[in-house]
Design a protein around this motif. Structure first.
Motif, PDB file in Angstrom:
ATOM      1  N   TRP A 199      -1.508   0.296  -1.083  1.00  0.00           N
ATOM      2  CA  TRP A 199      -2.991  -0.289  -1.276  1.00  0.00           C
ATOM      3  C   TRP A 199      -3.835   0.471  -2.123  1.00  0.00           C
ATOM      4  CZ3 TRP A 199      -3.288  -0.776   4.707  1.00  0.00           C
ATOM      5  CH2 TRP A 199      -2.743  -1.844   5.395  1.00  0.00           C
ATOM      6  N   ALA A 243      -3.015   0.108  -5.522  1.00  0.00           N
ATOM      7  CA  ALA A 243      -3.438  -1.054  -6.041  1.00  0.00           C
ATOM      8  C   ALA A 243      -5.011  -1.285  -6.426  1.00  0.00           C
ATOM      9  CB  ALA A 243      -3.180  -2.059  -5.141  1.00  0.00           C
ATOM     10  N   SER A 244      -5.936  -0.434  -5.605  1.00  0.00           N
ATOM     11  CA  SER A 244      -7.319  -0.207  -5.739  1.00  0.00           C
ATOM     12  C   SER A 244      -7.753   0.273  -7.064  1.00  0.00           C
ATOM     13  CB  SER A 244      -7.945   0.522  -4.532  1.00  0.00           C
ATOM     14  OG  SER A 244      -7.685   1.784  -4.481  1.00  0.00           O
ATOM     15  N   ASP A 263      -5.260  -2.422 -12.100  1.00  0.00           N
ATOM     16  CA  ASP A 263      -5.281  -3.907 -12.250  1.00  0.00           C
ATOM     17  C   ASP A 263      -4.168  -4.514 -12.296  1.00  0.00           C
ATOM     18  OD1 ASP A 263      -8.241  -3.299 -12.422  1.00  0.00           O
ATOM     19  OD2 ASP A 263      -8.213  -3.200 -14.760  1.00  0.00           O
ATOM     20  N   ARG A 281      -3.200  -4.694  -8.365  1.00  0.00           N
ATOM     21  CA  ARG A 281      -3.904  -5.112  -7.296  1.00  0.00           C
ATOM     22  C   ARG A 281      -3.578  -6.632  -7.045  1.00  0.00           C
ATOM     23  NH1 ARG A 281      -8.394  -4.688  -9.842  1.00  0.00           N
ATOM     24  NH2 ARG A 281      -8.494  -2.596  -9.245  1.00  0.00           N
ATOM     25  N   THR A 339      -2.529  -7.714  -3.112  1.00  0.00           N
ATOM     26  CA  THR A 339      -3.328  -8.673  -2.424  1.00  0.00           C
ATOM     27  C   THR A 339      -2.694  -9.666  -1.970  1.00  0.00           C
ATOM     28  OG1 THR A 339      -5.386  -7.789  -3.750  1.00  0.00           O
ATOM     29  CG2 THR A 339      -5.536  -9.913  -2.495  1.00  0.00           C
TER      30      THR A 339
END
Length: 229
Positions: free
Chosen positions: A145, A148-149, A152, A155, A159
């Motif tokens: 996570w 991924a934040s 790009d 992410r 998600t």
């Protein structure tokens, strides 16, 4: 006599041709059988290799985080070559999202297996749900996570993965808690339990939070009894 000789010669050729055709068919059948038999062990080995890579990826991610978990590191831990790893997973993102999803599915199956007869004591169910967020899988997912934040490319995949895993976990929780989501507020209550479990998992990352966690689990179970019954 000539006619007889011709007939004999023709019959001989016919018999030879039939024998050759039968031999060719037998050879082809044997080759096909051998090919099928060979594909079986190869497919088994491929499945075993893939499973080892997925489990190694989760372990590496939990221990070393995203930055320290490369395909080479995972391949070495799994005991396979980097080429074999890339044969199964074209990119690093493919490997780690597949790994977290795979282990999440395994944990979901294990959670169901804890209660083979369906709804059970709610305190036991809440405790089992909390346990989902206190092991290596949660650590691995958390690192994914965070990565991924900041990336790009990663992410949207994470998600979507988190949404899918979250829906399945919620569905299992509803079943095990014997919750009727047609009743107003029940769906939010179940989701609140899962959010609480995730929060307890975060609290447990730095210190052993077992004592406080047990008390919170008991309180939530009592609240659920009041709301769901």
């Amino acid at each position: 006599m000539g006619a007889v000789s011709t007939a004999d010669t023709t019959t001989g050729r016919s018999e030879d041709t039939t024998a050759d055709t039968t031999a060719d068919t037998d050879t082809a059948t044997a080759a096909d059988t051998a090919a099928v038999a060979e594909r079986g062990p190869k497919q088994d080995r491929s499945r075993v290799t893939r499973k080892r890579l997925l489990e190694a990826a989760v372990s590496c991610l939990a221990e070393h985080g995203w930055a320290g978990s490369t395909v080479s590191v995972v391949a070495e831990r799994a005991g396979v070559s980097r080429g074999a790893a890339q044969h199964h997973f074209r990119t690093r993102e493919d490997l780690f999202t597949a790994a977290v999803e795979y282990v999440a599915e395994e944990r979901s199956l294990a959670l169901r297996d804890l209660f083979p007869h369906g709804p059970a004591d709610r305190r036991a169910v809440v405790a089992a749900l909390v346990d989902l967020y206190t092991g290596p899988l949660f650590r691995a997912a958390l690192h994914l996570w965070v990565a991924a934040s900041n990336e790009d490319q990663l992410r949207p995949r994470v998600t979507e993965l988190e949404a899918r895993v979250g829906r399945e976990t919620h569905r299992i929780a509803v079943e095990l808690l014997h919750a009727d989501e047609t009743v107003p507020g029940v769906r939010e209550t179940v989701q609140g339990v899962l959010d609480m479990a995730r929060g307890l998992g975060l609290a447990n990352l730095l210190t052993d939070d077992t004592g406080r966690r047990d008390k919170v689990v008991a309180q939530w179970a009592a609240l659920l009894d009041e709301v769901l019954d």
